[in-house]
Design a protein around this motif. Structure first.
Motif, PDB file in Angstrom:
ATOM      1  N   GLY A  28       0.945  -1.158   0.029  1.00 18.46           N
ATOM      2  CA  GLY A  28      -0.036  -0.186   0.161  1.00 18.46           C
ATOM      3  C   GLY A  28       0.926   1.321  -0.052  1.00 18.46           C
ATOM      4  O   GLY A  28       1.718   1.409   0.674  1.00 18.46           O
ATOM      5  N   ARG A  29       0.548   2.347  -0.602  1.00 15.54           N
ATOM      6  CA  ARG A  29       1.110   3.449  -0.876  1.00 15.54           C
ATOM      7  C   ARG A  29       0.264   4.379   0.078  1.00 15.54           C
ATOM      8  O   ARG A  29      -0.981   4.027   0.339  1.00 15.54           O
ATOM      9  CB  ARG A  29       1.275   4.014  -2.123  1.00 15.54           C
ATOM     10  N   ALA A  31      -2.329   6.669   0.864  1.00 13.61           N
ATOM     11  CA  ALA A  31      -3.514   7.252  -0.005  1.00 13.61           C
ATOM     12  C   ALA A  31      -4.015   8.468   0.278  1.00 13.61           C
ATOM     13  O   ALA A  31      -4.068   8.654   1.754  1.00 13.61           O
ATOM     14  CB  ALA A  31      -4.569   6.397  -0.044  1.00 13.61           C
ATOM     15  N   ALA A  32      -4.458   9.302  -0.528  1.00 12.91           N
ATOM     16  CA  ALA A  32      -4.966  10.692  -0.308  1.00 12.91           C
ATOM     17  C   ALA A  32      -6.463  10.685  -0.547  1.00 12.91           C
ATOM     18  O   ALA A  32      -6.683   9.793  -1.707  1.00 12.91           O
ATOM     19  CB  ALA A  32      -4.360  11.772  -1.027  1.00 12.91           C
ATOM     20  N   GLY A  33      -7.501  11.445  -0.009  1.00 14.50           N
ATOM     21  CA  GLY A  33      -8.752  11.426  -0.401  1.00 14.50           C
ATOM     22  C   GLY A  33      -9.444  10.003   0.073  1.00 14.50           C
ATOM     23  O   GLY A  33      -9.274   9.695   1.248  1.00 14.50           O
ATOM     24  N   ALA A  34      -9.972   9.341  -0.657  1.00 13.60           N
ATOM     25  CA  ALA A  34     -10.542   8.201  -0.364  1.00 13.60           C
ATOM     26  C   ALA A  34      -9.928   7.130   0.310  1.00 13.60           C
ATOM     27  O   ALA A  34      -8.831   6.950  -0.012  1.00 13.60           O
ATOM     28  CB  ALA A  34     -11.312   7.586  -1.755  1.00 13.60           C
ATOM     29  N   PRO A  36      -8.622   3.871   0.741  1.00 11.63           N
ATOM     30  CA  PRO A  36      -8.631   2.481   0.224  1.00 11.63           C
ATOM     31  C   PRO A  36      -9.134   1.299   0.891  1.00 11.63           C
ATOM     32  O   PRO A  36      -9.133   1.225   2.502  1.00 11.63           O
ATOM     33  CB  PRO A  36      -7.201   2.064  -0.190  1.00 11.63           C
ATOM     34  N   PRO A  37      -9.992   0.377   0.579  1.00  8.73           N
ATOM     35  CA  PRO A  37     -10.340  -0.598   1.139  1.00  8.73           C
ATOM     36  C   PRO A  37      -9.314  -1.366   2.161  1.00  8.73           C
ATOM     37  O   PRO A  37      -8.361  -1.543   1.500  1.00  8.73           O
ATOM     38  CB  PRO A  37     -11.222  -1.409   0.082  1.00  8.73           C
ATOM     39  N   GLU A  38      -9.511  -2.120   2.965  1.00  9.36           N
ATOM     40  CA  GLU A  38      -8.834  -2.864   3.713  1.00  9.36           C
ATOM     41  C   GLU A  38      -8.120  -3.923   2.976  1.00  9.36           C
ATOM     42  O   GLU A  38      -8.634  -4.402   2.122  1.00  9.36           O
ATOM     43  CB  GLU A  38      -9.081  -3.278   5.066  1.00  9.36           C
ATOM     44  N   ASP A  39      -6.541  -4.058   3.046  1.00  9.26           N
ATOM     45  CA  ASP A  39      -6.130  -5.112   2.105  1.00  9.26           C
ATOM     46  C   ASP A  39      -6.684  -6.521   2.294  1.00  9.26           C
ATOM     47  O   ASP A  39      -6.567  -7.148   3.272  1.00  9.26           O
ATOM     48  CB  ASP A  39      -4.552  -5.114   2.420  1.00  9.26           C
TER      49      ASP A  39
ATOM     50  N   ALA B 233      -0.162  -0.286  -7.066  1.00 10.32           N
ATOM     51  CA  ALA B 233       1.301  -1.064  -6.744  1.00 10.32           C
ATOM     52  C   ALA B 233       0.798  -2.390  -6.269  1.00 10.32           C
ATOM     53  O   ALA B 233      -0.268  -2.996  -5.674  1.00 10.32           O
ATOM     54  CB  ALA B 233       1.631  -0.228  -5.575  1.00 10.32           C
ATOM     55  N   VAL B 297      -0.833  10.467  -6.808  1.00  6.59           N
ATOM     56  CA  VAL B 297      -0.995   9.641  -5.864  1.00  6.59           C
ATOM     57  C   VAL B 297      -2.180   8.656  -6.060  1.00  6.59           C
ATOM     58  O   VAL B 297      -3.359   9.074  -6.497  1.00  6.59           O
ATOM     59  CB  VAL B 297      -1.474  10.249  -4.677  1.00  6.59           C
ATOM     60  N   TYR B 298      -1.849   7.473  -6.096  1.00  5.88           N
ATOM     61  CA  TYR B 298      -2.908   6.400  -6.275  1.00  5.88           C
ATOM     62  C   TYR B 298      -3.874   6.103  -5.116  1.00  5.88           C
ATOM     63  O   TYR B 298      -3.455   6.367  -3.868  1.00  5.88           O
ATOM     64  CB  TYR B 298      -2.170   5.086  -6.520  1.00  5.88           C
ATOM     65  N   ARG B 299      -5.081   5.883  -5.438  1.00  4.51           N
ATOM     66  CA  ARG B 299      -6.023   5.728  -4.508  1.00  4.51           C
ATOM     67  C   ARG B 299      -6.166   4.250  -4.176  1.00  4.51           C
ATOM     68  O   ARG B 299      -6.606   3.667  -2.940  1.00  4.51           O
ATOM     69  CB  ARG B 299      -7.333   6.193  -4.773  1.00  4.51           C
ATOM     70  N   TYR B 300      -5.661   3.471  -5.117  1.00  4.19           N
ATOM     71  CA  TYR B 300      -5.957   2.025  -4.871  1.00  4.19           C
ATOM     72  C   TYR B 300      -4.613   1.236  -5.246  1.00  4.19           C
ATOM     73  O   TYR B 300      -4.145   1.777  -6.056  1.00  4.19           O
ATOM     74  CB  TYR B 300      -7.041   1.618  -5.801  1.00  4.19           C
ATOM     75  N   THR B 301      -4.196   0.246  -4.402  1.00  2.00           N
ATOM     76  CA  THR B 301      -3.285  -0.678  -4.737  1.00  2.00           C
ATOM     77  C   THR B 301      -3.880  -1.598  -5.761  1.00  2.00           C
ATOM     78  O   THR B 301      -5.133  -1.541  -5.933  1.00  2.00           O
ATOM     79  CB  THR B 301      -3.004  -1.434  -3.498  1.00  2.00           C
ATOM     80  N   SER B 303      -4.075  -5.041  -5.000  1.00  2.00           N
ATOM     81  CA  SER B 303      -5.144  -5.475  -4.521  1.00  2.00           C
ATOM     82  C   SER B 303      -6.665  -4.819  -4.013  1.00  2.00           C
ATOM     83  O   SER B 303      -7.484  -5.377  -3.895  1.00  2.00           O
ATOM     84  CB  SER B 303      -4.744  -6.300  -3.289  1.00  2.00           C
ATOM     85  N   GLY B 304      -6.239  -3.552  -3.699  1.00  2.00           N
ATOM     86  CA  GLY B 304      -7.445  -2.709  -3.440  1.00  2.00           C
ATOM     87  C   GLY B 304      -8.643  -2.596  -4.579  1.00  2.00           C
ATOM     88  O   GLY B 304      -9.422  -2.599  -4.442  1.00  2.00           O
ATOM     89  N   GLN B 307     -10.450  -5.539  -4.993  1.00  2.00           N
ATOM     90  CA  GLN B 307     -11.430  -5.962  -3.644  1.00  2.00           C
ATOM     91  C   GLN B 307     -12.526  -4.864  -4.030  1.00  2.00           C
ATOM     92  O   GLN B 307     -13.708  -5.231  -3.995  1.00  2.00           O
ATOM     93  CB  GLN B 307     -10.963  -5.369  -2.262  1.00  2.00           C
TER      94      GLN B 307
END
Lengths: 300, 351
Positions: A28-29, A31-34, A36-39, B233, B297-301, B303-304, B307
């Protein structure tokens, strides 16, 4: 990038215990804003395809082979760096070489850090084998893969510069190091700014001696080489996979650094070839020394 | 004067979302959408111009509207979307016409953003684990969609080399997952059965549709030049992706899988485009550091993205009983009407 090395520090699951959920991988990087759902990941397969859980299982299965069958013995394993990238370089021998799994098993149990084995991409093309090869730390041997592992992620990478020329040589040529490719391993280590750690292994030649080569069959099957081994002659079909219980001795030689700037566009080929040849000669000398001390193939 | 932006492929879901995002930007005066069909969503102030799939009218539109930026989102990267001759028409000829419009002597175009695909890297056993933007592909392209995208990219690069006054960016997008946009693999993942090649568990990398839209907007807004990978990522094995999506894996024989599955593909149970076959064996990884270094800046990886795709797929399955939803709006003007009724056409001044 230190978080990428998480598998090394990860606590081992005790056998029989409920398998703990793997700690979140460092994917995970921020994240800004939204948010991200839990890995949702359930496995710990990293970007190279290696899985620490698979390695753990493999170490448990391979442990008896390592300590009872080959009775592997290390000399100077503390010369392998505990942190940061390093390129481990070994001599390669035996039709199905036992040196790679033995080095990986030994280093991972002693140093508690992962080892990635750079090998011929051919493994990837075989169903099932390719997947396990990758889960157990196999990576296609390419300079860009090696650079990423060593420089960007500070990992340990294992490579056999002889390539397929090592294990395909016949028993009568045992412990005669082949050409070290085109010195690519030296260039990669220079570019990544990491030391090369040579490892001399004695005993691997006797685990699966090659009696004869069948190049045409190998070509027809798309394999790098197709050997007839002493194991096949003695053990029959079982001998295609079962190595002889030769005593394995491994000696880690002094790490080699090159005194050049990392990340150069180009390294003089003369310097690369010179360093490569020097490493080869050091390893060859170490092999002769270890052979002269060896009393028995089976008992060391 | 603010910017004037033309978005191709505005009738597709992705293009439509790009248009919507650009509309919300007050620094952009005019957003013009170009598409071949009806739009999938309603636009606030953007105009949609209908055109044929090769954009042969594009140079007239560009000349009339004096757009300074073209966002080219219409390239096809999934060969289940269209027959191969259509892919060639859209990807190669469409791009050619677009570049011709931008290349005209009095062209107003100063920026070009092209959405390409990670498909251009291919997928082979001897590939590096991760492709950076300047890593060349290791084998010759085998499928039509790869060939056409490579050709389209070559045209764009050639244009960039010879038109230094125009800022050109190529975005190579990984397999897209999202509420509507689905790559070939995404389509399979939303079905109850997903094919896989027996004995292979490739590492796959995905990107959320939202991140693609944002990346296109980011590159447009910051006038970035060069080639950028757009991917979440991390990489994850297909078996895990299928588990997250709640789909079962259906094994294909490792030898000639497409032949074995052909009857099922014919029945529409699976989609197995040729470019997916190699991907299902060896996967593909893309280095995303260049775009991140540029400030995105990515919001999702990866795997994100998987999901969120899985939750979309679940809700879609629930919604199925409610019947089809009508499209957000239908736009009925065509090119000529755009010229006749001209909010975005620059009129020659009276003097």
């Amino acid at each position: 990038m230190s978080s990428r090395r998480a598998p090394a520090q990860r606590p081992r699951a005790s056998p029989g215990a409920v398998r703990p959920r793997a700690p979140k991988p460092a994917y995970g990087r921020p994240a800004a804003g939204a948010t991200p759902p839990e890995d949702p990941r359930g496995s710990d397969v990293d970007e190279w395809g290696r899985s620490e859980r698979a390695r753990e299982l493999a170490r448990r299965i391979y442990g008896p082979a390592y300590s009872a069958w080959f009775r592997a013995e290390w000399e100077g394993i503390d010369k392998i760096p505990v942190t940061g990238g390093a390129l481990l370089v070994g001599n390669h021998a035996g039709a199905i070489p036992s040196d790679a799994p033995v080095i990986m098993h030994g280093v991972e149990t002693h140093l508690r850090r992962p080892v990635y084995a750079l090998a011929h991409y051919w493994f990837r093309t075989i169903p099932v084998v390719g997947t396990w090869w990758s889960r157990l730390g196999g990576v296609a041997a390419r300079p860009d893969n090696a650079y990423r592992l060593l420089h960007d992620q500070g990992q340990l990478a294992l490579v056999f510069p002889e390539g397929t020329k090592g294990p395909s040589k016949r028993y009568c040529e045992r412990y005669q190091l082949r050409r070290f490719g085109r010195g690519g391993f030296v260039e990669t280590a220079m570019r990544a700014g990491v030391p090369v750690v040579p490892i001399a292994i004695v005993g691997s030649e006797e685990t699966m001696p090659v009696v004869w080569q069948l190049p045409r069959l190998a070509h027809a099957l798309g394999m790098p080489y197709f050997p007839v081994t002493a194991n096949m002659l003695v053990l029959g079909p079982l001998g295609t996979v079962v190595p002889f219980p030769a005593k394995l001795r491994l000696r880690v030689l002094d790490p080699v650094t090159f005194g050049v700037e990392a990340d150069q566009d180009r390294y003089p080929k003369s310097k690369v070839m010179e360093e490569s040849e020097r490493i080869r000669q050091t390893m060859q000398a170490a092999l002769y020394d270890m052979l002269s001390r060896r009393r028995s193939v089976w008992f060391g | 004067m603010g910017r004037r932006v033309l978005v191709t492929g505005a009738d597709t879901h992705l293009g439509g979302r790009v248009v919507q995002r650009l509309e919300a930007d007050s620094g952009i005066d005019v957003v013009l959408g170009l598409g071949t069909g009806d739009p999938k969503m309603g636009f606030e102030r953007a105009e949609l111009v209908r055109s044929d799939q090769t954009y042969s009218t594009l140079s007239r539109i560009v000349r009339a509207t004096r757009v300074d930026t073209v966002v080219h989102t219409s390239l096809i990267a999934d060969s289940t979307q269209a027959p191969s001759h259509t892919i060639h028409e859209v990807n190669v000829i469409g791009t050619m016409n677009l570049l011709a419009a931008a290349d005209a002597a009095d062209s107003s175009v100063r920026q070009l953003v092209v959405r390409s695909s990670g498909v251009v890297y291919g997928s082979a056993a001897w590939d590096p684990a991760t492709f950076a933007e300047d890593t060349p592909r290791t084998s010759a392209p085998r499928t039509d969609v790869e060939r056409s995208l490579i050709e389209a990219e070559a045209l764009v690069r050639d244009f960039a080399d010879h038109t230094p006054s125009t800022v050109v960016a190529i975005l190579r997008v990984a397999d897209v997952l999202g509420s509507d946009v689905a790559s070939a693999i995404g389509k399979n993942l939303s079905r109850p059965l997903c094919p896989y090649v027996l004995g292979f568990d490739p590492l796959l990398q995905f990107v959320e549709e939202d991140d693609v839209v944002r990346a296109l907007e980011f590159v447009t807004r910051h006038r970035l030049a060069g080639t950028y990978n757009v991917a979440g990522a991390g990489r994850l094995p297909l078996s895990e992706v299928a588990a997250i999506c709640g789909t079962r894996l259906f094994p294909l024989p490792p030898v000639r899988p497409s032949l074995a599955i052909a009857p099922l593909v014919h029945l529409g149970i699976f989609g197995l485009p040729p470019e997916l076959e190699a991907l299902l064996r060896y996967g593909r990884g893309m280095d995303t550091s260049r775009l991140v270094a540029a400030g995105f800046v990515y919001r999702y990886t990866s795997s994100g993205a998987v999901q969120s795709f899985a939750s979309f797929a679940r809700s879609r399955r629930l919604r199925k009983g409610a019947g089809r939803q009508p499209a957000g709006c239908l736009y009925e003007h065509d090119v000529e009407q755009c010229f006749r009724h001209p909010p975005s056409v620059v009129q020659p001044s009276g003097d």
